[in-house]
Motif scaffolding. Structure first.
Motif, PDB file in Angstrom:
ATOM      1  N   ASP A  43       6.098  20.604   3.710  1.00 59.75           N
ATOM      2  CA  ASP A  43       6.470  19.890   2.495  1.00 59.75           C
ATOM      3  C   ASP A  43       5.797  18.521   2.383  1.00 59.75           C
ATOM      4  OD1 ASP A  43       7.753  19.562   0.096  1.00 59.75           O
ATOM      5  OD2 ASP A  43       9.653  18.916   0.952  1.00 59.75           O
ATOM      6  N   GLY A  44       4.490  18.499   2.598  1.00 54.99           N
ATOM      7  CA  GLY A  44       3.734  17.259   2.395  1.00 54.99           C
ATOM      8  C   GLY A  44       3.740  16.307   3.570  1.00 54.99           C
ATOM      9  N   ASP A  45       4.283  16.741   4.708  1.00 56.69           N
ATOM     10  CA  ASP A  45       4.421  15.893   5.888  1.00 56.69           C
ATOM     11  C   ASP A  45       3.493  16.436   6.983  1.00 56.69           C
ATOM     12  OD1 ASP A  45       5.282  14.929   8.402  1.00 56.69           O
ATOM     13  OD2 ASP A  45       7.375  14.796   7.788  1.00 56.69           O
ATOM     14  N   MET A  46       2.431  15.686   7.284  1.00 54.23           N
ATOM     15  CA  MET A  46       1.427  16.173   8.231  1.00 54.23           C
ATOM     16  C   MET A  46       1.975  16.251   9.653  1.00 54.23           C
ATOM     17  SD  MET A  46      -1.874  17.084   8.159  1.00 54.23           S
ATOM     18  CE  MET A  46      -3.019  16.106   7.187  1.00 54.23           C
ATOM     19  N   VAL A  49       0.866  -1.176   0.000  1.00 55.89           N
ATOM     20  CA  VAL A  49       0.000   0.000   0.000  1.00 55.89           C
ATOM     21  C   VAL A  49       0.901   1.224   0.000  1.00 55.89           C
ATOM     22  CG1 VAL A  49      -1.865   1.192   1.205  1.00 55.89           C
ATOM     23  CG2 VAL A  49      -1.632  -1.293   1.424  1.00 55.89           C
ATOM     24  N   ARG A  50       0.846   1.989  -1.085  1.00 57.84           N
ATOM     25  CA  ARG A  50       1.780   3.119  -1.209  1.00 57.84           C
ATOM     26  C   ARG A  50       1.169   4.440  -0.777  1.00 57.84           C
ATOM     27  NH1 ARG A  50       6.125   1.040  -3.602  1.00 57.84           N
ATOM     28  NH2 ARG A  50       5.681  -0.762  -4.897  1.00 57.84           N
ATOM     29  N   PHE A  51       1.942   5.181   0.010  1.00 56.60           N
ATOM     30  CA  PHE A  51       1.527   6.515   0.432  1.00 56.60           C
ATOM     31  C   PHE A  51       2.439   7.551  -0.211  1.00 56.60           C
ATOM     32  CE2 PHE A  51      -1.521   6.159   3.967  1.00 56.60           C
ATOM     33  CZ  PHE A  51      -1.622   4.782   4.005  1.00 56.60           C
ATOM     34  N   GLY A  52       1.857   8.673  -0.646  1.00 59.58           N
ATOM     35  CA  GLY A  52       2.666   9.761  -1.174  1.00 59.58           C
ATOM     36  C   GLY A  52       2.540  10.978  -0.262  1.00 59.58           C
ATOM     37  N   ARG A  53       3.372  11.981  -0.512  1.00 56.94           N
ATOM     38  CA  ARG A  53       3.262  13.228   0.248  1.00 56.94           C
ATOM     39  C   ARG A  53       1.857  13.783   0.120  1.00 56.94           C
ATOM     40  NH1 ARG A  53       7.859  15.045   2.032  1.00 56.94           N
ATOM     41  NH2 ARG A  53       9.737  14.102   1.183  1.00 56.94           N
ATOM     42  N   LEU A  54       1.392  14.432   1.176  1.00 58.15           N
ATOM     43  CA  LEU A  54       0.026  14.966   1.148  1.00 58.15           C
ATOM     44  C   LEU A  54       0.002  16.302   0.405  1.00 58.15           C
ATOM     45  CD1 LEU A  54      -0.855  14.092   4.843  1.00 58.15           C
ATOM     46  CD2 LEU A  54      -1.417  12.821   2.770  1.00 58.15           C
ATOM     47  N   SER A  55      -1.131  16.590  -0.215  1.00 55.98           N
ATOM     48  CA  SER A  55      -1.221  17.838  -0.979  1.00 55.98           C
ATOM     49  C   SER A  55      -1.309  19.027  -0.016  1.00 55.98           C
ATOM     50  CB  SER A  55      -2.457  17.816  -1.876  1.00 55.98           C
ATOM     51  OG  SER A  55      -3.611  17.964  -1.078  1.00 55.98           O
ATOM     52  N   GLU A  56      -0.969  20.201  -0.529  1.00 59.16           N
ATOM     53  CA  GLU A  56      -1.038  21.408   0.304  1.00 59.16           C
ATOM     54  C   GLU A  56      -2.468  21.614   0.797  1.00 59.16           C
ATOM     55  OE1 GLU A  56       0.809  24.718  -1.678  1.00 59.16           O
ATOM     56  OE2 GLU A  56       2.774  23.801  -1.293  1.00 59.16           O
ATOM     57  N   GLN A  57      -3.435  21.326  -0.082  1.00 62.02           N
ATOM     58  CA  GLN A  57      -4.835  21.519   0.298  1.00 62.02           C
ATOM     59  C   GLN A  57      -5.232  20.583   1.441  1.00 62.02           C
ATOM     60  OE1 GLN A  57      -6.633  24.107  -1.238  1.00 62.02           O
ATOM     61  NE2 GLN A  57      -7.748  23.725   0.668  1.00 62.02           N
ATOM     62  N   ASP A  58      -4.832  19.327   1.338  1.00 61.08           N
ATOM     63  CA  ASP A  58      -5.174  18.365   2.400  1.00 61.08           C
ATOM     64  C   ASP A  58      -4.588  18.812   3.735  1.00 61.08           C
ATOM     65  OD1 ASP A  58      -6.687  16.613   0.917  1.00 61.08           O
ATOM     66  OD2 ASP A  58      -4.973  15.376   0.319  1.00 61.08           O
ATOM     67  N   ILE A  59      -3.354  19.277   3.695  1.00 60.76           N
ATOM     68  CA  ILE A  59      -2.717  19.700   4.944  1.00 60.76           C
ATOM     69  C   ILE A  59      -3.408  20.951   5.481  1.00 60.76           C
ATOM     70  CG2 ILE A  59      -0.583  20.589   5.961  1.00 60.76           C
ATOM     71  CD1 ILE A  59       0.934  18.566   4.482  1.00 60.76           C
ATOM     72  N   LEU A  60      -3.665  21.888   4.587  1.00 56.05           N
ATOM     73  CA  LEU A  60      -4.304  23.134   5.021  1.00 56.05           C
ATOM     74  C   LEU A  60      -5.666  22.855   5.670  1.00 56.05           C
ATOM     75  CD1 LEU A  60      -4.180  26.208   5.148  1.00 56.05           C
ATOM     76  CD2 LEU A  60      -5.255  26.278   2.892  1.00 56.05           C
ATOM     77  N   ASN A  61      -6.462  21.986   5.044  1.00 55.85           N
ATOM     78  CA  ASN A  61      -7.782  21.687   5.608  1.00 55.85           C
ATOM     79  C   ASN A  61      -7.678  21.136   7.023  1.00 55.85           C
ATOM     80  OD1 ASN A  61      -8.983  22.526   3.268  1.00 55.85           O
ATOM     81  ND2 ASN A  61      -9.236  20.464   2.423  1.00 55.85           N
ATOM     82  N   ARG A  62      -6.713  20.246   7.200  1.00 52.27           N
ATOM     83  CA  ARG A  62      -6.530  19.645   8.512  1.00 52.27           C
ATOM     84  C   ARG A  62      -6.102  20.721   9.525  1.00 52.27           C
ATOM     85  NH1 ARG A  62      -8.354  15.007  10.673  1.00 52.27           N
ATOM     86  NH2 ARG A  62      -7.022  14.285  12.346  1.00 52.27           N
ATOM     87  N   LEU A  63      -5.198  21.605   9.105  1.00 52.39           N
ATOM     88  CA  LEU A  63      -4.736  22.668  10.003  1.00 52.39           C
ATOM     89  C   LEU A  63      -5.899  23.564  10.402  1.00 52.39           C
ATOM     90  CD1 LEU A  63      -1.312  23.777   8.421  1.00 52.39           C
ATOM     91  CD2 LEU A  63      -1.706  22.261  10.369  1.00 52.39           C
TER      92      LEU A  63
END
Ligand SMILES: Nc1ncnc2c1ncn2[C@@H]1O[C@H](COP(=O)(O)OP(=O)(O)O)[C@@H](O)[C@H]1O
Ligand SMILES: [Mg+2]
Length: 333
Positions: free
Chosen positions: A205-208, A167-181
């Motif tokens: 840089d894509g790291d939550m 199961v591969r994970f990639g860096r999270l998008s800026e939008q995904d991180i921003l929403n969480r913040l």
């Protein structure tokens, strides 16, 4: 409504936010939609295959493994899950004994469910230990399944890889991180301006994990999240200073570009701090494609020399000179 997982916040004021806001359900994990959907299917249907979760730090691998095990086993979690973290001893003997004992243990589970062994950061295990693991995996496959997390799946020995679904994970998008913040600043009543959150997103840089830690560090240090405070706390060169340097090189203005570089150097940033931010900004800078390729090439070479130990101001000045000349050297297609 705030993302769930958030709603459970507020119970414990002493937890770091990365833990307080760790999603407990698969559905609350953001980004990597393909991976998350696959896990939801497994959680629903049971019969978990052996799994390897691979990808960069802070993207949700450990979170996913824990959530999946909880959803599959519910009240049986304590009895039916063995967690072995990187801080535990996971040499050959432990794999032979502890894991084997657990695999042999009788636990009554609903049909389609198995005991699960969680091995976080499995790429740090020696190949000897991995060999021992592989044998346990084969012998007990009827009753016990494995979930491994790692940064790079190629560090897991081939015979284990071939027995696992990856199961591969990639860096999270800026939008995904921003929403969480945004959910977290609301829950924690953090005073901020939008540019401050954007700065946190940039530093992460894509790291939550990095994003949440940087947000919390800025808030506890300054009680206010704006760009200035974020870059101070994270000790990264301010991207505005670096992008104005890029602009000067594009204009062929070596004097101004150098002035900016010297300023950063005098502020105490190391050559590798500077080059890392420079690379990320060049990558996204609005400039002609052929020039950007040339810039990336030169920054890449400089990065390599800096990594080799030559992180002087002269090295960076030389890079600026090359970038200033790139316009004339590289030909527009
Ligand atoms: N995809 C994600 N969705 C929501 N939170 C996340 C996600 N990835 C990481 N986090 C946050 O960052 C922290 C670290 O994530 P973790 O799953 O341990 O990362 P890793 O991929 O390094 O194992 C979590 O506690 C959680 O707060
Ligand atoms: Mg992890």
């Amino acid at each position: 409504m705030a993302a769930s997982g958030i709603s459970q916040g507020g119970k414990d004021y002493h937890l770091p936010w990365v833990e307080k806001y760790r999603p407990s359900k698969i559905a609350d994990i953001v980004g990597n939609q393909d991976a998350v959907t696959r896990l939801q299917v497994i959680a629903r249907d049971g019969n978990m295959p052996n799994l390897i979760f691979s990808g960069p730090p802070g993207t949700g691998k450990t979170t996913s493994i824990l959530a999946l095990a909880h959803e599959l086993l519910g009240p049986n979690y304590k009895e039916a899950v063995l967690e072995l973290n990187a801080s535990d001893d996971r040499g050959i003997d432990v794999v032979r004994n502890k894991i084997k004992m657990f695999a042999q243990k009788k636990v009554t589970l609903p049909p389609g469910r198995h005991k699960i062994i969680l091995l976080d950061e499995a790429d740090s295990m020696t190949s000897g230990a991995q060999q021992a693991l592989r044998r346990t995996m084969e012998i007990y496959s009827n009753s016990t399944r494995f979930a491994l997390a790692c940064n790079i799946s190629s560090k897991i020995i081939e015979p284990i890889q071939s027995r696992c679904a990856i199961v591969r994970f990639g860096r999270l998008s800026e939008q995904d991180i921003l929403n969480r913040l945004l959910d977290v600043v609301e829950a924690e009543k953090v005073a901020y301006i939008p540019e401050g959150l954007e700065a946190v997103v940039f530093t992460a840089d894509g790291d939550m994990r990095q994003a949440l830690n940087n947000l919390q560090a800025t808030f506890s240090g300054f009680q206010f999240v704006n760009q200035e405070n974020v870059f101070k706390v994270c000790d990264q060169p301010h991207p505005l200073l670096i992008s104005s340097m890029i602009r000067h090189t594009l204009e062929g203005n070596i004097d101004e570009a150098y002035r900016g570089m010297k300023h950063l150097f005098d502020m105490g940033y190391s050559a590798s701090d500077i080059i890392t931010t420079l690379f990320r900004l060049v990558k996204n800078y609005d400039m002609a494609e052929y020039l950007k390729l040339e810039f990336i090439r030169e920054v890449g070479f400089a990065h390599m020399r800096i990594a080799d130990g030559v992180g002087s101001l002269l090295q960076l000045a030389g890079l600026l000179a090359k970038l200033c000349k790139a316009r004339t050297r590289a030909k527009a297609p």
